[in-house]
Design a protein around this motif. Structure first.
Motif, PDB file in Angstrom:
ATOM      1  N   PRO A 184       0.819  -1.213   0.000  1.00 32.16           N
ATOM      2  CA  PRO A 184       0.000   0.000   0.000  1.00 32.16           C
ATOM      3  C   PRO A 184       0.853   1.264   0.000  1.00 32.16           C
ATOM      4  CG  PRO A 184       0.011  -1.023   2.171  1.00 32.16           C
ATOM      5  CD  PRO A 184       0.691  -1.977   1.252  1.00 32.16           C
ATOM      6  N   HIS A 185       0.278   2.350  -0.464  1.00 32.98           N
ATOM      7  CA  HIS A 185       0.967   3.647  -0.456  1.00 32.98           C
ATOM      8  C   HIS A 185       1.392   3.980   0.964  1.00 32.98           C
ATOM      9  CE1 HIS A 185       1.536   8.027  -0.836  1.00 32.98           C
ATOM     10  NE2 HIS A 185       1.732   7.785  -2.123  1.00 32.98           N
ATOM     11  N   TRP A 186       2.581   4.550   1.101  1.00 29.96           N
ATOM     12  CA  TRP A 186       3.125   4.817   2.434  1.00 29.96           C
ATOM     13  C   TRP A 186       2.190   5.677   3.274  1.00 29.96           C
ATOM     14  CZ3 TRP A 186       3.999   9.497   4.732  1.00 29.96           C
ATOM     15  CH2 TRP A 186       3.969  10.633   3.917  1.00 29.96           C
ATOM     16  N   ALA A 187       1.480   6.600   2.641  1.00 28.81           N
ATOM     17  CA  ALA A 187       0.621   7.517   3.396  1.00 28.81           C
ATOM     18  C   ALA A 187      -0.551   6.779   4.039  1.00 28.81           C
ATOM     19  CB  ALA A 187       0.114   8.630   2.497  1.00 28.81           C
ATOM     20  N   LEU A 188      -1.065   5.734   3.390  1.00 26.54           N
ATOM     21  CA  LEU A 188      -2.166   4.966   3.973  1.00 26.54           C
ATOM     22  C   LEU A 188      -1.704   4.247   5.250  1.00 26.54           C
ATOM     23  CD1 LEU A 188      -3.758   3.421   0.745  1.00 26.54           C
ATOM     24  CD2 LEU A 188      -4.553   5.400   2.080  1.00 26.54           C
ATOM     25  N   VAL A 189      -0.513   3.669   5.183  1.00 34.81           N
ATOM     26  CA  VAL A 189       0.037   3.013   6.373  1.00 34.81           C
ATOM     27  C   VAL A 189       0.313   4.047   7.464  1.00 34.81           C
ATOM     28  CG1 VAL A 189       1.901   1.564   7.257  1.00 34.81           C
ATOM     29  CG2 VAL A 189       1.059   1.222   4.929  1.00 34.81           C
ATOM     30  N   ALA A 190       0.867   5.182   7.062  1.00 36.49           N
ATOM     31  CA  ALA A 190       1.170   6.242   8.031  1.00 36.49           C
ATOM     32  C   ALA A 190      -0.095   6.747   8.716  1.00 36.49           C
ATOM     33  CB  ALA A 190       1.895   7.393   7.337  1.00 36.49           C
ATOM     34  N   LEU A 191      -1.186   6.889   7.948  1.00 36.35           N
ATOM     35  CA  LEU A 191      -2.449   7.358   8.532  1.00 36.35           C
ATOM     36  C   LEU A 191      -3.026   6.331   9.504  1.00 36.35           C
ATOM     37  CD1 LEU A 191      -4.099   9.027   5.407  1.00 36.35           C
ATOM     38  CD2 LEU A 191      -3.314  10.188   7.496  1.00 36.35           C
ATOM     39  N   ALA A 192      -2.884   5.041   9.179  1.00 38.71           N
ATOM     40  CA  ALA A 192      -3.347   4.004  10.102  1.00 38.71           C
ATOM     41  C   ALA A 192      -2.541   4.039  11.400  1.00 38.71           C
ATOM     42  CB  ALA A 192      -3.231   2.625   9.439  1.00 38.71           C
ATOM     43  N   ALA A 193      -1.224   4.181  11.267  1.00 42.16           N
ATOM     44  CA  ALA A 193      -0.369   4.273  12.457  1.00 42.16           C
ATOM     45  C   ALA A 193      -0.690   5.536  13.247  1.00 42.16           C
ATOM     46  CB  ALA A 193       1.099   4.261  12.046  1.00 42.16           C
ATOM     47  N   TRP A 194      -0.936   6.634  12.523  1.00 39.71           N
ATOM     48  CA  TRP A 194      -1.286   7.899  13.179  1.00 39.71           C
ATOM     49  C   TRP A 194      -2.548   7.729  14.026  1.00 39.71           C
ATOM     50  CZ3 TRP A 194      -5.876  10.522  12.451  1.00 39.71           C
ATOM     51  CH2 TRP A 194      -5.962  11.788  13.046  1.00 39.71           C
ATOM     52  N   ALA A 195      -3.553   7.034  13.514  1.00 39.44           N
ATOM     53  CA  ALA A 195      -4.805   6.843  14.258  1.00 39.44           C
ATOM     54  C   ALA A 195      -4.568   6.057  15.542  1.00 39.44           C
ATOM     55  CB  ALA A 195      -5.829   6.115  13.371  1.00 39.44           C
ATOM     56  N   VAL A 196      -3.720   5.035  15.459  1.00 40.61           N
ATOM     57  CA  VAL A 196      -3.409   4.231  16.650  1.00 40.61           C
ATOM     58  C   VAL A 196      -2.698   5.089  17.691  1.00 40.61           C
ATOM     59  CG1 VAL A 196      -2.026   2.296  17.522  1.00 40.61           C
ATOM     60  CG2 VAL A 196      -3.317   2.056  15.384  1.00 40.61           C
ATOM     61  N   VAL A 197      -1.699   5.827  17.258  1.00 44.87           N
ATOM     62  CA  VAL A 197      -0.919   6.660  18.184  1.00 44.87           C
ATOM     63  C   VAL A 197      -1.795   7.755  18.793  1.00 44.87           C
ATOM     64  CG1 VAL A 197       1.011   8.287  18.348  1.00 44.87           C
ATOM     65  CG2 VAL A 197       1.252   6.192  17.007  1.00 44.87           C
ATOM     66  N   ALA A 198      -2.638   8.381  17.970  1.00 43.98           N
ATOM     67  CA  ALA A 198      -3.515   9.444  18.466  1.00 43.98           C
ATOM     68  C   ALA A 198      -4.477   8.912  19.521  1.00 43.98           C
ATOM     69  CB  ALA A 198      -4.290  10.063  17.304  1.00 43.98           C
TER      70      ALA A 198
END
Length: 508
Positions: A140-154
């Motif tokens: 997957p595009h890096w931004a999709l993974v980053a957004l998923a990780a961002w949601a977990v961290v937030a």
């Protein structure tokens, strides 16, 4: 001018304190080691160090840097027994070098830790690519993974701090276990059939690339200093902070030195620089694939991804607590000093940090910028350099604090150890500035060569000026700087008076 009656009657800026007594020594260590991101450093920083510097003595460089940071920690934890504040560097510089300098350190710390935090969003996509490719056949595009990780961290940033500690414990234990398995596989399959100790000899460190090797080794320890950030939430800060700090340095040094040495054993010391340059981050996984099989490699790659996620969680908590400490004392808007009544977490500061991360991810994705080089590598290098500056400033602040205040601390703790650490740290900083183009991987005439390191003195100067503005325009706020949870007591003092008890007030 002294505060007016209205000022004295104003409600405290401390809307809520951080939740007390939720973290023991193990939990704080998990936060610290997760920020250090062992597998990320072993797979990334170590291999980059070998490739860039060509120095085979990097295992010894980790041990040298650990000794310097242990010296620094002597005075650091001695001051922690007297100053309990989630602002850590900010509070210590305020007490040692004065409130305006403390505000300057606070602003620099916010830039450094936010750079480290948001930079990791650029790494999570690259770390996840081989995992998704192996397990699902897609990347997957890096931004999709980053957004998923961002949601977990937030989401985790708004929960109880001990819940975050439990998540980090699971991730970190698995991460260190796979590193040990990789190390054993490398030791069990030495190049040429014999285990070489060449990488551990001083002759292979004392070479022209020594300075760059020490700078790279130092970046691997960034995060060790964060034990003090959680002092207000620790069960017994006077015991928890020193133990967590020293144990973290020892564990980090042991893991890094062992792993970087076993790489040279598996490749042969004479081949490590070439192979690291050719294979980069994949070196440790390729070695594991040869010696241990594909399943172990897949597990390691998955844990590499969770290593980055764990570092995100840890840096998010650290950064939010710095902003909380500044909001509580109104150096930042008071809203940053508010906590959740249910979880005791720094709610507003955490949400603000999450918003920044979201903006950075979207900005890089929409503009098509390189998330690994231009976000993870540049932001991480810049953030690590900022922390190095703050550690050096804090060493000097410790000496200044104990020089002015009567203390039961012995000469070693209040002067000798922090003095030696300050000299060593300044030397590393000088080398870092001289080699910054190499560290960033840019041309010597690139604007980034001076632009990135210049961010911190400029930011610190602006912070100092803001501190001076507060001294003149908001003496009630100025009086609270560096006092942490005890800042409400400052409303009962004149704005220009020094807090009387040694170790409880910031210097003027």
């Amino acid at each position: 001018m002294p505060p007016t009656t209205a000022t004295l009657q104003r409600p405290s800026n401390v809307s809520d304190a951080l939740a007390r007594g939720r973290l023991g020594v193990p939990s704080v260590i998990f936060f610290v080691l997760s920020a250090a991101a062992p597998l990320t450093v072993v797979a990334g920083v170590v291999t980059t160090g070998y490739a860039v510097t060509g120095v085979t003595g990097i295992p010894l460089a980790f041990l040298v840097v650990a000794a310097v940071l242990a010296l620094f920690s002597v005075g650091y934890v001695a001051m922690a027994r007297r100053v309990e504040n989630a602002g850590a560097f900010y509070a210590y510089v305020s007490h040692g070098l004065g409130r305006p300098a403390g505000v300057g350190a606070a602003w620099a710390a916010l830039v450094a830790y936010n750079a480290l935090q948001v930079g990791l969003y650029g790494a999570i996509g690259a770390a996840s690519a081989p995992v998704f490719g192996t397990l699902f056949g897609v990347e997957p595009h890096w931004a999709l993974v980053a957004l998923a990780a961002w949601a977990v961290v937030a989401a985790l940033g708004l929960l109880r701090v001990d819940v975050n500690g439990l998540v980090l414990a699971v991730l970190l234990i698995a991460e260190i276990l796979v590193i040990v398995v990789f190390d054993l596989g490398q030791l069990g399959n030495p190049a040429g059939g014999a285990v070489s100790l060449d990488a551990l000899t001083p002759a292979n460190l004392l070479v022209p690339g020594l300075g760059a090797a020490l700078v790279l080794a130092t970046t691997g320890f960034v995060g060790f200093e964060s034990a003090v950030v959680f002092s207000e939430e620790s069960k017994d800060p006077k015991r928890t902070v020193p133990l967590a700090t020293y144990l973290s340095i020892a564990i980090i040094a042991g893991v890094y030195a062992l792993s970087s040495w076993t790489m040279t054993v598996a490749t042969g010391p004479e081949n490590i620089a070439q192979q690291a340059g050719e294979q980069s981050v994949g070196l440790i996984f390729n070695l594991a694939g040869t010696h241990l099989g594909g399943t172990v490699v897949t597990i390691g790659q998955a844990l590499f991804m969770t290593s980055v996620l764990a570092a995100m969680i840890s840096f998010h908590n650290t950064t939010a607590r710095y902003a909380f400490a500044l909001g509580r004392e109104r150096v930042l808007p008071a809203a940053f000093g508010r906590t959740s009544p249910r979880t005791g977490s720094p709610r507003v500061a955490s949400l603000a940090q999450s918003l920044l991360g979201l903006v950075v991810i979207l900005l890089y994705a929409l503009n098509g910028w390189d998330p690994v080089l231009q976000l993870f590598y540049w932001a991480g290098t810049g953030g690590g350099f900022g922390v190095l500056l703050l550690i050096a400033a804090t060493s000097i602040a410790v000496i200044a604090f104990f020089t002015r205040h009567a203390s039961t601390e012995n000469l070693w703790r209040r002067l000798v150890a922090p003095g030696l650490a300050a000299v060593a740290l300044v030397a590393i900083i000088v080398v870092a500035v001289d080699n910054f183009a190499i560290l960033l991987g840019v041309a010597p005439d690139s604007p980034l060569r001076w632009g990135v390191p210049a961010v911190y003195p400029v930011t610190a100067l602006l912070g100092v000026l803001w501190g001076l503005v507060l001294r003149r325009a908001r003496p009630d706020v100025y009086a609270r700087i560096g006092l942490g949870a005890a800042s409400t007591a400052a409303t009962l003092k004149t704005a220009t008076a020094e807090p009387a008890p040694a170790g409880t007030g910031a210097s003027r």
